[in-house]
Design an enzyme around this catalytic site. Sequence first.
Site, short mmCIF file in Angstrom:
data_model
loop_
_atom_site.label_atom_id
_atom_site.label_comp_id
_atom_site.label_asym_id
_atom_site.label_seq_id
_atom_site.Cartn_x
_atom_site.Cartn_y
_atom_site.Cartn_z
NE ARG A 1 27.37 34.76 34.86
CZ ARG A 1 28.08 35.65 35.52
NH1 ARG A 1 29.31 35.89 35.18
NH2 ARG A 1 27.56 36.28 36.56
CD GLU B 1 32.65 44.94 48.96
OE1 GLU B 1 32.49 44.38 47.87
OE2 GLU B 1 33.30 45.98 49.14
#
Length: 173
Positions: free
Chosen positions: A58, A95
């Site tokens: 994006r 994460e």
Amino acid sequence: MELKKTIRTIPDFPKKGIQFRDITTLIKNSTAFCEVIDIFHRRYRKSKVNLVAGIESRGFIFGSALAYALGVGFVPIRKQGKLPAETISQTYELEYGTDTLEIHSDAIQKGDSVLLVDDLIATGGSLAAAAKLIQRLGGEIVDIAVVIELVDLKGRERIKPHNLFSLVSFEGE
Ligand code: AMP
């Protein structure tokens, strides 16, 4: 126009607990898309930026439109294995696990003044890795510009000492 209203939120995508901020509704709205590019253009048109770098995928949408408006070239920073010529890569912590970004080794020369663009900053891990790639090739980061900042995740801290310019913030939402 209130840009924030043109961003759609999808709960629990791509996994439970994530509020996905969807910019497809923003870029489909010509007024909103133009406004984003115009604001960035006004901010950087008198700067020394001579290249815009955008992060797959994006970041390509906003970065290339902005490069065109500024009259400078565009450099893609991609996920591992996508760029065809010689690359350098940078791995960063997620994460769970790690991810890797790459740039063509000849995409940036020493002394280039680069504006780094993405759609959204969350933890700042991908922008920090992209900034490192640019610097390893001798480029100077003039600024980092994103449409959306997820303030709670403190990405702004992770990309220091670079400056972050964001247009829309989500906090505690
Ligand atoms: P980060 O490296 O954590 O800053 O993550 C940034 C990248 O992940 C951006 O390129 C975003 O497109 C994507 N991303 C992370 N969190 C979200 C979210 N809540 N909504 C939409 N995109 C996200």
